[in-house]
Write a protein that holds these residues in place. Structure first.
Motif, PDB file in Angstrom:
ATOM      1  N   SER A   1      42.105  65.449 -23.139  1.00 51.01           N
ATOM      2  CA  SER A   1      40.988  64.555 -23.459  1.00 51.01           C
ATOM      3  C   SER A   1      40.813  64.414 -24.963  1.00 51.01           C
ATOM      4  CB  SER A   1      39.693  65.081 -22.830  1.00 51.01           C
ATOM      5  OG  SER A   1      39.806  65.160 -21.427  1.00 51.01           O
ATOM      6  N   SER A   2      40.954  65.520 -25.686  1.00 54.40           N
ATOM      7  CA  SER A   2      40.845  65.469 -27.150  1.00 54.40           C
ATOM      8  C   SER A   2      41.949  64.605 -27.745  1.00 54.40           C
ATOM      9  CB  SER A   2      40.926  66.886 -27.731  1.00 54.40           C
ATOM     10  OG  SER A   2      39.901  67.712 -27.231  1.00 54.40           O
ATOM     11  N   GLY A   3      43.161  64.754 -27.217  1.00 50.57           N
ATOM     12  CA  GLY A   3      44.284  63.944 -27.694  1.00 50.57           C
ATOM     13  C   GLY A   3      44.054  62.462 -27.452  1.00 50.57           C
ATOM     14  N   VAL A   4      43.497  62.127 -26.301  1.00 53.96           N
ATOM     15  CA  VAL A   4      43.212  60.729 -25.972  1.00 53.96           C
ATOM     16  C   VAL A   4      42.179  60.152 -26.943  1.00 53.96           C
ATOM     17  CG1 VAL A   4      42.114  59.236 -24.257  1.00 53.96           C
ATOM     18  CG2 VAL A   4      43.856  60.866 -23.544  1.00 53.96           C
ATOM     19  N   ILE A   5      41.143  60.921 -27.255  1.00 57.44           N
ATOM     20  CA  ILE A   5      40.113  60.453 -28.184  1.00 57.44           C
ATOM     21  C   ILE A   5      40.705  60.231 -29.575  1.00 57.44           C
ATOM     22  CG2 ILE A   5      37.954  61.057 -29.341  1.00 57.44           C
ATOM     23  CD1 ILE A   5      37.665  60.293 -26.388  1.00 57.44           C
ATOM     24  N   LEU A   6      41.612  61.105 -30.004  1.00 57.62           N
ATOM     25  CA  LEU A   6      42.261  60.937 -31.305  1.00 57.62           C
ATOM     26  C   LEU A   6      43.119  59.678 -31.327  1.00 57.62           C
ATOM     27  CD1 LEU A   6      43.364  64.563 -32.316  1.00 57.62           C
ATOM     28  CD2 LEU A   6      41.535  63.175 -33.317  1.00 57.62           C
ATOM     29  N   LEU A   7      43.854  59.437 -30.252  1.00 55.06           N
ATOM     30  CA  LEU A   7      44.670  58.228 -30.171  1.00 55.06           C
ATOM     31  C   LEU A   7      43.809  56.973 -30.244  1.00 55.06           C
ATOM     32  CD1 LEU A   7      47.263  59.201 -27.397  1.00 55.06           C
ATOM     33  CD2 LEU A   7      47.767  58.724 -29.796  1.00 55.06           C
ATOM     34  N   GLU A   8      42.680  57.009 -29.570  1.00 52.67           N
ATOM     35  CA  GLU A   8      41.770  55.863 -29.585  1.00 52.67           C
ATOM     36  C   GLU A   8      41.213  55.639 -30.997  1.00 52.67           C
ATOM     37  OE1 GLU A   8      37.962  54.181 -27.036  1.00 52.67           O
ATOM     38  OE2 GLU A   8      38.157  56.333 -27.379  1.00 52.67           O
ATOM     39  N   LYS A   9      40.928  56.722 -31.684  1.00 52.19           N
ATOM     40  CA  LYS A   9      40.370  56.623 -33.032  1.00 52.19           C
ATOM     41  C   LYS A   9      41.396  56.065 -34.012  1.00 52.19           C
ATOM     42  CE  LYS A   9      38.192  59.474 -36.634  1.00 52.19           C
ATOM     43  NZ  LYS A   9      39.164  59.147 -37.684  1.00 52.19           N
ATOM     44  N   TRP A  10      42.644  56.493 -33.873  1.00 51.18           N
ATOM     45  CA  TRP A  10      43.678  56.093 -34.821  1.00 51.18           C
ATOM     46  C   TRP A  10      44.127  54.650 -34.614  1.00 51.18           C
ATOM     47  CZ3 TRP A  10      46.657  61.283 -34.047  1.00 51.18           C
ATOM     48  CH2 TRP A  10      46.082  62.260 -34.857  1.00 51.18           C
ATOM     49  N   ASN A  11      44.478  54.312 -33.375  1.00 53.01           N
ATOM     50  CA  ASN A  11      45.021  52.979 -33.138  1.00 53.01           C
ATOM     51  C   ASN A  11      45.000  52.663 -31.656  1.00 53.01           C
ATOM     52  OD1 ASN A  11      46.461  50.589 -33.006  1.00 53.01           O
ATOM     53  ND2 ASN A  11      47.916  51.191 -34.582  1.00 53.01           N
ATOM     54  N   LYS A  12      44.124  51.779 -31.227  1.00 53.14           N
ATOM     55  CA  LYS A  12      44.013  51.437 -29.817  1.00 53.14           C
ATOM     56  C   LYS A  12      45.264  50.756 -29.277  1.00 53.14           C
ATOM     57  CE  LYS A  12      39.015  50.981 -29.369  1.00 53.14           C
ATOM     58  NZ  LYS A  12      37.920  50.103 -28.940  1.00 53.14           N
ATOM     59  N   ASN A  13      46.003  50.068 -30.148  1.00 51.76           N
ATOM     60  CA  ASN A  13      47.170  49.312 -29.691  1.00 51.76           C
ATOM     61  C   ASN A  13      48.475  50.075 -29.869  1.00 51.76           C
ATOM     62  OD1 ASN A  13      45.646  46.975 -29.048  1.00 51.76           O
ATOM     63  ND2 ASN A  13      45.509  46.512 -31.240  1.00 51.76           N
TER      64      ASN A  13
ATOM     65  N   ILE B   1      45.908  54.189 -19.394  1.00 55.78           N
ATOM     66  CA  ILE B   1      44.975  54.127 -18.258  1.00 55.78           C
ATOM     67  C   ILE B   1      43.546  54.347 -18.735  1.00 55.78           C
ATOM     68  CG2 ILE B   1      44.274  55.274 -16.124  1.00 55.78           C
ATOM     69  CD1 ILE B   1      46.642  53.524 -15.735  1.00 55.78           C
ATOM     70  N   TYR B   2      43.372  55.247 -19.690  1.00 56.80           N
ATOM     71  CA  TYR B   2      42.047  55.475 -20.272  1.00 56.80           C
ATOM     72  C   TYR B   2      41.499  54.183 -20.889  1.00 56.80           C
ATOM     73  CZ  TYR B   2      38.691  56.910 -23.874  1.00 56.80           C
ATOM     74  OH  TYR B   2      37.581  57.006 -24.677  1.00 56.80           O
TER      75      TYR B   2
ATOM     76  N   LYS C   1      38.291  51.888 -19.576  1.00 52.77           N
ATOM     77  CA  LYS C   1      37.184  51.579 -20.480  1.00 52.77           C
ATOM     78  C   LYS C   1      36.979  50.071 -20.576  1.00 52.77           C
ATOM     79  CE  LYS C   1      35.788  53.581 -24.053  1.00 52.77           C
ATOM     80  NZ  LYS C   1      35.576  54.065 -25.432  1.00 52.77           N
ATOM     81  N   LYS C   2      38.087  49.339 -20.653  1.00 48.54           N
ATOM     82  CA  LYS C   2      38.008  47.874 -20.773  1.00 48.54           C
ATOM     83  C   LYS C   2      37.384  47.241 -19.536  1.00 48.54           C
ATOM     84  CE  LYS C   2      40.940  43.839 -21.662  1.00 48.54           C
ATOM     85  NZ  LYS C   2      42.335  43.366 -21.906  1.00 48.54           N
ATOM     86  N   THR C   3      37.668  47.805 -18.369  1.00 47.92           N
ATOM     87  CA  THR C   3      37.165  47.249 -17.108  1.00 47.92           C
ATOM     88  C   THR C   3      35.887  47.950 -16.631  1.00 47.92           C
ATOM     89  OG1 THR C   3      38.659  48.733 -15.885  1.00 47.92           O
ATOM     90  CG2 THR C   3      39.452  46.504 -16.360  1.00 47.92           C
ATOM     91  N   ASN C   4      35.342  48.835 -17.481  1.00 51.24           N
ATOM     92  CA  ASN C   4      34.100  49.562 -17.156  1.00 51.24           C
ATOM     93  C   ASN C   4      34.217  50.383 -15.871  1.00 51.24           C
ATOM     94  OD1 ASN C   4      32.548  48.533 -19.393  1.00 51.24           O
ATOM     95  ND2 ASN C   4      32.373  46.586 -18.294  1.00 51.24           N
ATOM     96  N   THR C   5      35.378  50.980 -15.663  1.00 51.25           N
ATOM     97  CA  THR C   5      35.593  51.803 -14.466  1.00 51.25           C
ATOM     98  C   THR C   5      35.886  53.267 -14.814  1.00 51.25           C
ATOM     99  OG1 THR C   5      37.955  51.174 -14.448  1.00 51.25           O
ATOM    100  CG2 THR C   5      36.457  49.860 -13.086  1.00 51.25           C
TER     101      THR C   5
ATOM    102  N   ARG D   1      46.407  57.177 -10.870  1.00 49.48           N
ATOM    103  CA  ARG D   1      46.432  56.303  -9.678  1.00 49.48           C
ATOM    104  C   ARG D   1      45.051  55.731  -9.370  1.00 49.48           C
ATOM    105  NH1 ARG D   1      51.702  54.948  -8.798  1.00 49.48           N
ATOM    106  NH2 ARG D   1      52.982  56.748  -9.405  1.00 49.48           N
ATOM    107  N   ILE D   2      44.024  56.578  -9.414  1.00 49.09           N
ATOM    108  CA  ILE D   2      42.662  56.102  -9.120  1.00 49.09           C
ATOM    109  C   ILE D   2      42.213  55.117 -10.187  1.00 49.09           C
ATOM    110  CG2 ILE D   2      40.246  56.794  -8.895  1.00 49.09           C
ATOM    111  CD1 ILE D   2      41.271  59.497  -7.825  1.00 49.09           C
ATOM    112  N   GLY D   3      42.496  55.443 -11.459  1.00 49.27           N
ATOM    113  CA  GLY D   3      42.119  54.547 -12.541  1.00 49.27           C
ATOM    114  C   GLY D   3      42.806  53.197 -12.448  1.00 49.27           C
ATOM    115  N   GLY D   4      44.094  53.209 -12.120  1.00 48.12           N
ATOM    116  CA  GLY D   4      44.826  51.958 -11.985  1.00 48.12           C
ATOM    117  C   GLY D   4      44.298  51.097 -10.863  1.00 48.12           C
TER     118      GLY D   4
END
Length: 247
Positions: A53-65, A118-119, A123-127, A239-242
């Motif tokens: 989860s921490s790694g995902v937040i760092l990736l989002e902070k650095w560059n979403k694309n 998937i994260y 987030k984009k689809t509010n799910t 799978r659930i997120g997708g």
């Protein structure tokens, strides 16, 4: 930006707390102990989830694309290195603490990269919240069933589950390479539901295996013990997120 920093700091704080708890519970004078076997295994599962989860937040902070539009070539390279790191982690002796944890930490970073798209999608689809809520309820319920009535579960399921997993992976690869876009989406949805059922059964199986291993522990390997359930949780999230994002 401030929310991301706050979230990361909270995750980091809990990661440190869980790490300290593992050190106090799983080690005596610097050596692994079989005491609190089940608790220690679940602490490693929790720490794995916190690190990812921490790694995902760092990736989002650095560059979403950064990885949202990755190519199939990038996917295969990432998969190859992830599997290599997974094998290195599993086959390193648990008594080689530094090397074992180093491989394990790198593996968690790879998983941060794998679940990042998937994260972003959830987030984009509010799910995202509904995905995490569904995941928590499923894992908690399956774990409760496995501990309440372990006799319902048999370790003889292992080979059958492995064959089903390999079959599912082969079908997914065939669908990815040969199907048209419309057919791919339809087949992918069906396979996602089947994988959700499969990984749910895997959680039951690994929970039963954890209980058995706790009783015959000589030299514990809490990282390896935690990996099975952790991988199932990650796969269920994907799978659930997708599915949730497409509906």
């Amino acid at each position: 930006m401030e929310n991301q920093i706050l979230t990361f700091n909270i995750l980091l704080f809990f990661s440190l707390v869980v790490s300290f708890s593992i050190y106090k519970s799983a080690y005596i004078k610097g050596k692994l102990t079989c005491n609190n076997y089940i608790l220690n295994s679940y602490l490693y599962i929790l720490l794995s989830l916190l690190i990812v989860s921490s790694g995902v937040i760092l990736l989002e902070k650095w560059n979403k694309n950064l990885l949202n539009n990755r190519t199939r070539g990038t996917f295969w390279i990432l998969l190859f290195f992830s599997l290599g790191t997974l094998m290195a982690t599993m086959f390193t002796d648990s008594r080689n603490t530094l090397l074992k944890h180093s491989f394990w930490f790198v593996l968690m970073m790879f998983f941060s990269v794998i679940v990042f798209p998937i994260y972003l999608l959830t987030k984009k689809t509010n799910t995202l919240q509904s995905t995490l809520g569904t995941l928590f309820i499923m894992v908690a319920s399956l774990t409760a069933i496995a501990f309440y009535n372990p006799d319902l579960i048999s370790l003889s399921w292992g080979p059958v589950l492995l064959i089903c997993l390999i079959g599912g992976i082969v079908l997914s690869i065939i669908n990815m390479l040969l199907s048209s876009k419309k057919t791919f989406i339809k087949n992918h949805t069906i396979l996602s539901y089947l994988f959700i059922v499969l990984f749910s059964v895997f959680i039951l199986y690994y929970t039963k295996k954890l209980q058995v291993n706790a009783k015959k522990c000589v030299i514990p390997d809490y990282i390896n013990e935690s990996l099975g359930i952790f991988l199932d949780i990650m796969n269920l999230f994907v799978r659930i997120g997708g599915l949730g994002a497409r509906h």
